[in-house]
Motif scaffolding. Structure first.
Motif, PDB file in Angstrom:
ATOM      1  N   PRO A  36       0.804  -1.218   0.000  1.00  0.00           N
ATOM      2  CA  PRO A  36       0.000   0.000   0.000  1.00  0.00           C
ATOM      3  C   PRO A  36       0.844   1.279   0.000  1.00  0.00           C
ATOM      4  O   PRO A  36       0.460   2.276  -0.606  1.00  0.00           O
ATOM      5  N   GLY A  37       1.985   1.250   0.644  1.00  0.00           N
ATOM      6  CA  GLY A  37       2.856   2.426   0.638  1.00  0.00           C
ATOM      7  C   GLY A  37       3.343   2.762  -0.765  1.00  0.00           C
ATOM      8  O   GLY A  37       3.317   3.921  -1.190  1.00  0.00           O
ATOM      9  N   ILE A  38       3.757   1.750  -1.486  1.00  0.00           N
ATOM     10  CA  ILE A  38       4.192   1.952  -2.865  1.00  0.00           C
ATOM     11  C   ILE A  38       3.009   2.384  -3.730  1.00  0.00           C
ATOM     12  O   ILE A  38       3.126   3.275  -4.579  1.00  0.00           O
ATOM     13  N   GLY A  39       1.859   1.766  -3.503  1.00  0.00           N
ATOM     14  CA  GLY A  39       0.670   2.103  -4.280  1.00  0.00           C
ATOM     15  C   GLY A  39       0.250   3.551  -4.122  1.00  0.00           C
ATOM     16  O   GLY A  39      -0.069   4.232  -5.099  1.00  0.00           O
ATOM     17  N   VAL A  40       0.266   4.062  -2.885  1.00  0.00           N
ATOM     18  CA  VAL A  40      -0.102   5.456  -2.645  1.00  0.00           C
ATOM     19  C   VAL A  40       0.883   6.392  -3.336  1.00  0.00           C
ATOM     20  O   VAL A  40       0.489   7.395  -3.943  1.00  0.00           O
ATOM     21  N   GLY A  41       2.158   6.054  -3.272  1.00  0.00           N
ATOM     22  CA  GLY A  41       3.159   6.874  -3.957  1.00  0.00           C
ATOM     23  C   GLY A  41       2.935   6.920  -5.458  1.00  0.00           C
ATOM     24  O   GLY A  41       3.036   7.978  -6.091  1.00  0.00           O
ATOM     25  N   LEU A  42       2.615   5.776  -6.044  1.00  0.00           N
ATOM     26  CA  LEU A  42       2.364   5.727  -7.486  1.00  0.00           C
ATOM     27  C   LEU A  42       1.099   6.495  -7.870  1.00  0.00           C
ATOM     28  O   LEU A  42       1.060   7.165  -8.905  1.00  0.00           O
ATOM     29  N   ILE A  43       0.075   6.401  -7.031  1.00  0.00           N
ATOM     30  CA  ILE A  43      -1.181   7.104  -7.323  1.00  0.00           C
ATOM     31  C   ILE A  43      -0.942   8.609  -7.386  1.00  0.00           C
ATOM     32  O   ILE A  43      -1.313   9.277  -8.354  1.00  0.00           O
ATOM     33  N   PHE A  44      -0.327   9.155  -6.355  1.00  0.00           N
ATOM     34  CA  PHE A  44      -0.178  10.604  -6.312  1.00  0.00           C
ATOM     35  C   PHE A  44       0.917  11.110  -7.249  1.00  0.00           C
ATOM     36  O   PHE A  44       0.848  12.250  -7.709  1.00  0.00           O
ATOM     37  N   SER A  45       1.893  10.277  -7.569  1.00  0.00           N
ATOM     38  CA  SER A  45       2.864  10.706  -8.582  1.00  0.00           C
ATOM     39  C   SER A  45       2.195  10.782  -9.952  1.00  0.00           C
ATOM     40  O   SER A  45       2.495  11.679 -10.750  1.00  0.00           O
ATOM     41  N   ALA A  46       1.249   9.892 -10.217  1.00  0.00           N
ATOM     42  CA  ALA A  46       0.511   9.956 -11.480  1.00  0.00           C
ATOM     43  C   ALA A  46      -0.368  11.202 -11.535  1.00  0.00           C
ATOM     44  O   ALA A  46      -0.508  11.821 -12.595  1.00  0.00           O
ATOM     45  N   VAL A  47      -0.945  11.590 -10.396  1.00  0.00           N
ATOM     46  CA  VAL A  47      -1.761  12.809 -10.365  1.00  0.00           C
ATOM     47  C   VAL A  47      -0.889  14.036 -10.628  1.00  0.00           C
ATOM     48  O   VAL A  47      -1.273  14.936 -11.382  1.00  0.00           O
ATOM     49  N   ILE A  48       0.284  14.075 -10.023  1.00  0.00           N
ATOM     50  CA  ILE A  48       1.183  15.208 -10.240  1.00  0.00           C
ATOM     51  C   ILE A  48       1.604  15.275 -11.706  1.00  0.00           C
ATOM     52  O   ILE A  48       1.591  16.351 -12.316  1.00  0.00           O
ATOM     53  N   ASN A  49       1.965  14.145 -12.276  1.00  0.00           N
ATOM     54  CA  ASN A  49       2.356  14.131 -13.694  1.00  0.00           C
ATOM     55  C   ASN A  49       1.195  14.530 -14.597  1.00  0.00           C
ATOM     56  O   ASN A  49       1.370  15.293 -15.550  1.00  0.00           O
ATOM     57  N   GLY A  50       0.013  14.015 -14.323  1.00  0.00           N
ATOM     58  CA  GLY A  50      -1.149  14.347 -15.142  1.00  0.00           C
ATOM     59  C   GLY A  50      -1.527  15.811 -15.034  1.00  0.00           C
ATOM     60  O   GLY A  50      -1.905  16.441 -16.021  1.00  0.00           O
ATOM     61  N   SER A  51      -1.425  16.374 -13.824  1.00  0.00           N
ATOM     62  CA  SER A  51      -1.750  17.786 -13.637  1.00  0.00           C
ATOM     63  C   SER A  51      -0.721  18.681 -14.322  1.00  0.00           C
ATOM     64  O   SER A  51      -1.065  19.757 -14.811  1.00  0.00           O
ATOM     65  N   ALA A  52       0.518  18.244 -14.354  1.00  0.00           N
ATOM     66  CA  ALA A  52       1.549  19.036 -15.029  1.00  0.00           C
ATOM     67  C   ALA A  52       1.338  19.023 -16.542  1.00  0.00           C
ATOM     68  O   ALA A  52       1.577  20.025 -17.216  1.00  0.00           O
ATOM     69  N   GLN A  54      -1.680  18.375 -18.102  1.00  0.00           N
ATOM     70  CA  GLN A  54      -2.991  18.906 -18.479  1.00  0.00           C
ATOM     71  C   GLN A  54      -3.646  19.520 -17.229  1.00  0.00           C
ATOM     72  O   GLN A  54      -4.422  18.871 -16.534  1.00  0.00           O
ATOM     73  N   PRO A  55      -3.332  20.777 -16.946  1.00  0.00           N
ATOM     74  CA  PRO A  55      -3.803  21.405 -15.698  1.00  0.00           C
ATOM     75  C   PRO A  55      -5.318  21.463 -15.552  1.00  0.00           C
ATOM     76  O   PRO A  55      -5.834  21.426 -14.433  1.00  0.00           O
ATOM     77  N   GLU A  56      -6.051  21.519 -16.658  1.00  0.00           N
ATOM     78  CA  GLU A  56      -7.508  21.618 -16.538  1.00  0.00           C
ATOM     79  C   GLU A  56      -8.146  20.317 -16.057  1.00  0.00           C
ATOM     80  O   GLU A  56      -9.295  20.309 -15.645  1.00  0.00           O
ATOM     81  N   ALA A  57      -7.422  19.229 -16.088  1.00  0.00           N
ATOM     82  CA  ALA A  57      -7.947  17.935 -15.633  1.00  0.00           C
ATOM     83  C   ALA A  57      -7.614  17.643 -14.170  1.00  0.00           C
ATOM     84  O   ALA A  57      -7.878  16.550 -13.682  1.00  0.00           O
ATOM     85  N   GLN A  58      -7.062  18.614 -13.463  1.00  0.00           N
ATOM     86  CA  GLN A  58      -6.601  18.381 -12.096  1.00  0.00           C
ATOM     87  C   GLN A  58      -7.741  17.955 -11.162  1.00  0.00           C
ATOM     88  O   GLN A  58      -7.572  17.037 -10.351  1.00  0.00           O
ATOM     89  N   GLY A  59      -8.889  18.579 -11.259  1.00  0.00           N
ATOM     90  CA  GLY A  59     -10.012  18.226 -10.386  1.00  0.00           C
ATOM     91  C   GLY A  59     -10.463  16.796 -10.581  1.00  0.00           C
ATOM     92  O   GLY A  59     -10.719  16.062  -9.626  1.00  0.00           O
ATOM     93  N   LEU A  64     -10.292  10.978  -8.691  1.00  0.00           N
ATOM     94  CA  LEU A  64      -9.887   9.582  -8.921  1.00  0.00           C
ATOM     95  C   LEU A  64      -8.802   9.145  -7.947  1.00  0.00           C
ATOM     96  O   LEU A  64      -8.804   8.013  -7.449  1.00  0.00           O
ATOM     97  N   ALA A  65      -7.865  10.055  -7.665  1.00  0.00           N
ATOM     98  CA  ALA A  65      -6.756   9.714  -6.765  1.00  0.00           C
ATOM     99  C   ALA A  65      -7.266   9.407  -5.369  1.00  0.00           C
ATOM    100  O   ALA A  65      -6.822   8.440  -4.740  1.00  0.00           O
ATOM    101  N   TRP A  66      -8.196  10.211  -4.857  1.00  0.00           N
ATOM    102  CA  TRP A  66      -8.697   9.966  -3.504  1.00  0.00           C
ATOM    103  C   TRP A  66      -9.497   8.676  -3.432  1.00  0.00           C
ATOM    104  O   TRP A  66      -9.450   7.963  -2.429  1.00  0.00           O
ATOM    105  N   THR A  67     -10.205   8.355  -4.498  1.00  0.00           N
ATOM    106  CA  THR A  67     -10.961   7.101  -4.520  1.00  0.00           C
ATOM    107  C   THR A  67     -10.023   5.897  -4.491  1.00  0.00           C
ATOM    108  O   THR A  67     -10.202   4.964  -3.697  1.00  0.00           O
ATOM    109  N   THR A  68      -9.015   5.922  -5.348  1.00  0.00           N
ATOM    110  CA  THR A  68      -8.078   4.791  -5.383  1.00  0.00           C
ATOM    111  C   THR A  68      -7.211   4.752  -4.132  1.00  0.00           C
ATOM    112  O   THR A  68      -6.837   3.669  -3.674  1.00  0.00           O
TER     113      THR A  68
END
Length: 87
Positions: A36-52, A54-59, A64-68
């Motif tokens: 789970p520790g690795i999984g949480v890191g991967l989830i939020f790193s994907a959110v950071i990359n995706g927001s960088a 395509q900023p309009e998709a951040q919300g 999705l990140a909080w759900t997963t």
């Protein structure tokens, strides 16, 4: 007399087995918490990359990140419950 000695030895052996099981449960939970520790890191790193990218998709990405994140953390909670059940 020998039956009493055998019963005492059996009780001591059972007590030692319980101590070993507690230690193994702690090691098992420690190893189980790595996933789970690795999984949480991967989830939020994907959110950071995706927001960088395509900023309009951040919300949408954060929702999705909080759900997963919740799903992954349930695995850690199940692991700690199993630890307490084993010990």
């Amino acid at each position: 007399m020998s039956n009493i000695l055998l019963a005492q030895q059996a009780a001591e052996t059972a007590a030692q087995a319980v101590d070993i099981n507690k230690g193994l449960a702690a090691i098992g939970y420690g190893l189980g918490a790595i996933g789970p520790g690795i999984g949480v890191g991967l989830i939020f790193s994907a959110v950071i990359n995706g927001s960088a990218r395509q900023p309009e998709a951040q919300g949408k990405l954060l929702g999705l990140a909080w759900t997963t994140f919740a799903i992954v953390e349930v695995l850690a909670l199940i692991g700690i419950v199993m630890f307490f059940l084993a010990s």
